[in-house]
Design an enzyme around this catalytic site. Structure first.
Site, PDB file in Angstrom:
ATOM      1  N   TYR A   1       0.849  -1.263  -0.275  1.00 20.12           N
ATOM      2  CA  TYR A   1      -0.029   0.083   0.134  1.00 20.12           C
ATOM      3  C   TYR A   1       0.910   1.092  -0.101  1.00 20.12           C
ATOM      4  O   TYR A   1       0.585   2.358  -0.718  1.00 20.12           O
ATOM      5  CB  TYR A   1      -0.817  -0.045   1.172  1.00 20.12           C
ATOM      6  CG  TYR A   1      -1.622   1.390   1.303  1.00 20.12           C
ATOM      7  CD1 TYR A   1      -2.456   1.813   0.388  1.00 20.12           C
ATOM      8  CD2 TYR A   1      -1.188   2.030   2.640  1.00 20.12           C
ATOM      9  CE1 TYR A   1      -3.117   3.049   1.003  1.00 20.12           C
ATOM     10  CE2 TYR A   1      -1.832   3.420   2.839  1.00 20.12           C
ATOM     11  CZ  TYR A   1      -2.901   3.832   1.633  1.00 20.12           C
ATOM     12  OH  TYR A   1      -3.455   5.052   2.043  1.00 20.12           O
TER      13      TYR A   1
ATOM     14  N   SER B   1      -3.180  14.084   7.528  1.00 22.70           N
ATOM     15  CA  SER B   1      -4.258  13.829   6.360  1.00 22.70           C
ATOM     16  C   SER B   1      -5.478  13.620   7.112  1.00 22.70           C
ATOM     17  O   SER B   1      -5.471  13.134   8.434  1.00 22.70           O
ATOM     18  CB  SER B   1      -3.788  12.273   5.657  1.00 22.70           C
ATOM     19  OG  SER B   1      -4.911  11.821   4.976  1.00 22.70           O
TER      20      SER B   1
ATOM     21  N   GLN C   1      -4.311  18.382   6.074  1.00 26.12           N
ATOM     22  CA  GLN C   1      -4.974  18.232   4.667  1.00 26.12           C
ATOM     23  C   GLN C   1      -6.302  17.878   4.991  1.00 26.12           C
ATOM     24  O   GLN C   1      -6.764  16.806   5.423  1.00 26.12           O
ATOM     25  CB  GLN C   1      -4.079  17.461   4.196  1.00 26.12           C
ATOM     26  CG  GLN C   1      -4.506  16.948   2.580  1.00 26.12           C
ATOM     27  CD  GLN C   1      -5.293  15.558   2.622  1.00 26.12           C
ATOM     28  OE1 GLN C   1      -4.948  14.686   3.308  1.00 26.12           O
ATOM     29  NE2 GLN C   1      -6.470  15.431   2.050  1.00 26.12           N
TER      30      GLN C   1
ATOM     31  N   ARG D   1      -5.175   0.797  -8.116  1.00 26.88           N
ATOM     32  CA  ARG D   1      -3.769   0.264  -7.501  1.00 26.88           C
ATOM     33  C   ARG D   1      -3.862  -1.330  -7.467  1.00 26.88           C
ATOM     34  O   ARG D   1      -4.583  -1.968  -6.584  1.00 26.88           O
ATOM     35  CB  ARG D   1      -3.620   0.849  -6.035  1.00 26.88           C
ATOM     36  CG  ARG D   1      -3.597   2.324  -6.256  1.00 26.88           C
ATOM     37  CD  ARG D   1      -3.494   2.999  -4.976  1.00 26.88           C
ATOM     38  NE  ARG D   1      -3.322   4.414  -5.110  1.00 26.88           N
ATOM     39  CZ  ARG D   1      -4.005   5.107  -4.338  1.00 26.88           C
ATOM     40  NH1 ARG D   1      -4.319   4.818  -3.231  1.00 26.88           N
ATOM     41  NH2 ARG D   1      -4.216   6.573  -4.485  1.00 26.88           N
TER      42      ARG D   1
ATOM     43  N   HIS E   1       0.835  13.144  -6.557  1.00 21.11           N
ATOM     44  CA  HIS E   1       0.229  12.197  -5.426  1.00 21.11           C
ATOM     45  C   HIS E   1       1.302  11.065  -5.314  1.00 21.11           C
ATOM     46  O   HIS E   1       0.854   9.716  -5.126  1.00 21.11           O
ATOM     47  CB  HIS E   1      -1.035  11.644  -5.674  1.00 21.11           C
ATOM     48  CG  HIS E   1      -1.891  11.582  -4.503  1.00 21.11           C
ATOM     49  ND1 HIS E   1      -2.779  12.452  -3.956  1.00 21.11           N
ATOM     50  CD2 HIS E   1      -2.030  10.359  -3.472  1.00 21.11           C
ATOM     51  CE1 HIS E   1      -3.389  11.809  -2.933  1.00 21.11           C
ATOM     52  NE2 HIS E   1      -3.110  10.791  -2.785  1.00 21.11           N
TER      53      HIS E   1
ATOM     54  N   ARG F   1       0.470   7.974  -7.759  1.00 26.10           N
ATOM     55  CA  ARG F   1      -0.693   6.967  -7.277  1.00 26.10           C
ATOM     56  C   ARG F   1      -1.921   7.212  -7.851  1.00 26.10           C
ATOM     57  O   ARG F   1      -3.017   6.522  -7.678  1.00 26.10           O
ATOM     58  CB  ARG F   1      -0.695   7.176  -5.591  1.00 26.10           C
ATOM     59  CG  ARG F   1       0.400   6.613  -4.970  1.00 26.10           C
ATOM     60  CD  ARG F   1       0.228   7.058  -3.604  1.00 26.10           C
ATOM     61  NE  ARG F   1      -0.545   6.440  -2.666  1.00 26.10           N
ATOM     62  CZ  ARG F   1      -0.467   5.181  -2.211  1.00 26.10           C
ATOM     63  NH1 ARG F   1       1.006   4.554  -2.560  1.00 26.10           N
ATOM     64  NH2 ARG F   1      -1.168   4.500  -1.520  1.00 26.10           N
TER      65      ARG F   1
HETATM   66  C1  LIG Z   1       0.581   5.504   1.283  1.00 29.15           C
HETATM   67  C2  LIG Z   1       0.242   6.817   0.653  1.00 29.15           C
HETATM   68  C3  LIG Z   1      -0.844   7.451   1.135  1.00 29.15           C
HETATM   69  C4  LIG Z   1      -1.121   8.903   1.034  1.00 29.15           C
HETATM   70  N1  LIG Z   1      -2.245   9.357   1.460  1.00 29.15           N
HETATM   71  C5  LIG Z   1      -2.420  10.826   1.030  1.00 29.15           C
HETATM   72  C6  LIG Z   1      -3.466  11.496   1.711  1.00 29.15           C
HETATM   73  O1  LIG Z   1      -4.252  10.879   2.649  1.00 29.15           O
HETATM   74  N2  LIG Z   1      -3.658  12.746   1.560  1.00 29.15           N
HETATM   75  C7  LIG Z   1      -2.751  13.291   0.524  1.00 29.15           C
HETATM   76  O2  LIG Z   1      -3.105  14.392   0.296  1.00 29.15           O
HETATM   77  N3  LIG Z   1      -1.782  12.866   0.040  1.00 29.15           N
HETATM   78  C8  LIG Z   1      -1.521  11.331   0.316  1.00 29.15           C
HETATM   79  N4  LIG Z   1      -0.496  10.785  -0.313  1.00 29.15           N
HETATM   80  C9  LIG Z   1       0.328  11.653  -1.200  1.00 29.15           C
HETATM   81  C10 LIG Z   1       1.427  12.311  -0.483  1.00 29.15           C
HETATM   82  O3  LIG Z   1       0.989  13.446   0.314  1.00 29.15           O
HETATM   83  C11 LIG Z   1       2.380  12.693  -1.282  1.00 29.15           C
HETATM   84  O4  LIG Z   1       1.951  13.763  -2.366  1.00 29.15           O
HETATM   85  C12 LIG Z   1       3.291  11.558  -2.064  1.00 29.15           C
HETATM   86  O5  LIG Z   1       3.654  10.580  -1.055  1.00 29.15           O
HETATM   87  C13 LIG Z   1       4.723  12.266  -2.388  1.00 29.15           C
HETATM   88  O6  LIG Z   1       5.344  11.177  -3.227  1.00 29.15           O
HETATM   89  P1  LIG Z   1       6.414  10.423  -2.372  1.00 29.15           P
HETATM   90  O7  LIG Z   1       5.994   9.456  -1.608  1.00 29.15           O
HETATM   91  O8  LIG Z   1       7.175  10.071  -3.721  1.00 29.15           O
HETATM   92  O9  LIG Z   1       7.455  11.424  -1.641  1.00 29.15           O
HETATM   93  C14 LIG Z   1      -0.163   9.424   0.106  1.00 29.15           C
HETATM   94  C15 LIG Z   1       0.740   9.152  -0.289  1.00 29.15           C
HETATM   95  C16 LIG Z   1       1.180   7.558  -0.067  1.00 29.15           C
HETATM   96  C17 LIG Z   1       2.517   6.927  -0.480  1.00 29.15           C
END
Ligand SMILES: Cc1cc2nc3c(=O)[nH]c(=O)nc-3n(C[C@H](O)[C@H](O)[C@H](O)COP(=O)(O)O)c2cc1C
Length: 390
Positions: free
Chosen positions: A34, A116, A137, A174, A285, A288
């Site tokens: 995840y 988050s 957030q 995913r 993101h 993702r």
């Molecule tokens: C497991 C996971 C869960 C995430 N959940 C959120 C979330 O709840 N809210 C949000 O704004 N971004 C979420 N993100 C995105 C992160 O805030 C961020 O944009 C991203 O991890 C940046 O990329 P990096 O992991 O390569 O540093 C999530 C990312 C991951 C890996």
């Protein structure tokens, strides 16, 4: 714990990749996948880091050098480093107490921690740990009353910055999570139970801390929901697609700084300016959501060039080291965030994971600054070798 150097670094893990490998060993496969995965074929996930690393910096070895200082002023606060901890959902699934561990480390190192909406700690708890310094957030609620209530709680908790999100109009596709039947709390399928049995420390700590849950959302959730009902509750409670009409009342209501995260093109940056948004996080993101999208370094260059005078332009997605932070800053970001890097750290090293990861990134970034003769974070763009990466 292993021996630690004076900087707080555990010498066994001198890179984010070392932490990632350790995290893979320590937590169940469904939780690791995840965290680690992108979406679809993971093309954008890989491109994010690969294309940041095409950015090259010029060193000036014979220039006068007094000292290199990482401190960065952002929204009226001087942070000790130009990077922060991005919002990550379900953090307690990867490691029990992960949001609290990371928030505490961020506070002690004087860098921002962003909570988050769907993390496993509450706005109030994280605010207490960070003495009112954490950012929040917000996933956009479908009901205005819920939106207003959460915003009031963030204001009461003295969050200086509210982050709203525009890059989740749909759930990312995913394949790993689909295969694993990922759910919150984790599904007790035979496959998952076997994975948990293979990770005794994670299992024991999770047992002690109890099932992770969406603490900020608890007051709004009916008690005793089963998994199916929980999924339905989340679908009904949040309306993914953000637009200008939804942003306007938030801008009116929120007196602190307002940041739009997930901006990936100039048209949306232009709208952010018109809406009175204070800053944008150029982000996909972490790869993702849209596998066919650009890596973030490309829109960062374009948006920073055009909008840096009107917006605080920040960036995340793909950053895995101090040199990567330097590359993003040189390309026009005023500040950077990382999601996975910190979660690998805390999954690998538990209570010391936040401190270790921040110390590692600070040490690496300090070395780059001294090496290239960059005295201030704002001077990084002077070291950029300009080439066409947009
Ligand atoms: C497991 C996971 C869960 C995430 N959940 C959120 C979330 O709840 N809210 C949000 O704004 N971004 C979420 N993100 C995105 C992160 O805030 C961020 O944009 C991203 O991890 C940046 O990329 P990096 O992991 O390569 O540093 C999530 C990312 C991951 C890996």
């Amino acid at each position: 714990m292993g021996k630690k150097s004076k900087t707080g670094l555990d010498p066994r893990y001198p890179s984010i990749d070392d932490l990632r490998n350790k995290a893979m060993q320590k937590i169940p496969k469904f939780a690791f996948e995840y965290l680690d995965g992108g979406c679809n074929e993971d093309v954008n996930l890989r491109k994010n880091t690969a294309e940041i690393r095409e950015v090259e910096l010029l060193p000036y070895y014979l220039s006068k050098h007094t000292e290199s200082v990482m401190k960065t002023e952002l929204f009226g606060h001087t942070y000790d480093a130009p990077f922060g901890i991005a919002p990550v959902g379900l953090q307690g699934l990867m490691w029990p107490n992960a949001p609290e561990i990371l928030a505490k480390a961020a506070f002690e190192h004087n860098i921002p921690f962003v909570l988050s909406t769907v993390s496993t700690s509450s706005i109030e708890r994280i605010s207490e740990i960070t003495e009112g310094n954490a950012w929040f957030q917000l996933y956009h609620p479908a009901e205005n009353s819920l939106r207003d209530d959460i915003i009031k709680r963030a204001a009461a908790a003295e969050c200086p910055v509210l982050v709203i999100l525009c890059d989740v109009p749909t759930f990312g596709f995913r394949p790993r999570d689909i295969r694993n039947g990922l759910a919150m709390p984790p599904k007790m399928s035979v496959k998952n139970i076997l994975q948990i049995m293979g990770k005794p420390e994670w299992a024991m700590k999770t047992l002690i801390h109890g099932q992770p849950s969406f603490e900020t959302l608890k007051p709004y959730m009916p008690k005793g929901l089963d998994l199916k009902q929980l999924g339905k509750f989340m679908d009904q409670t949040f309306s993914g697609r953000l637009n200008e009409e939804k942003i306007k009342p938030i801008r009116d209501m929120w007196k602190g700084k307002l940041v739009l995260k997930g901006v990936a093109n100039e048209a949306d940056a232009e709208k952010a300016v018109r809406l009175g948004i204070d800053g944008v996080i150029v982000s996909n993101h972490g790869g993702r959501q849209l596998d066919a999208g650009e890596s973030t370094i490309k829109p960062l260059c374009r948006i920073a060039e055009k909008y840096s005078n009107q917006l605080t332009v920040m960036m995340d997605s793909g950053i895995r080291s101090g040199p990567d932070v330097a590359r993003a800053l040189a390309s026009g970001a005023k500040f950077t965030f990382m999601g996975r890097s910190f979660m690998y750290g805390v999954s690998a090293l538990g209570n010391n994971g936040g401190n270790h990861t921040i110390s590692l990134l600070k040490t690496e970034l300090q070395q780059v600054m001294e090496q290239i003769c960059c005295e201030r974070v704002s001077d990084f763009p002077n070291h950029l070798i300009k080439k066409e990466i947009r």
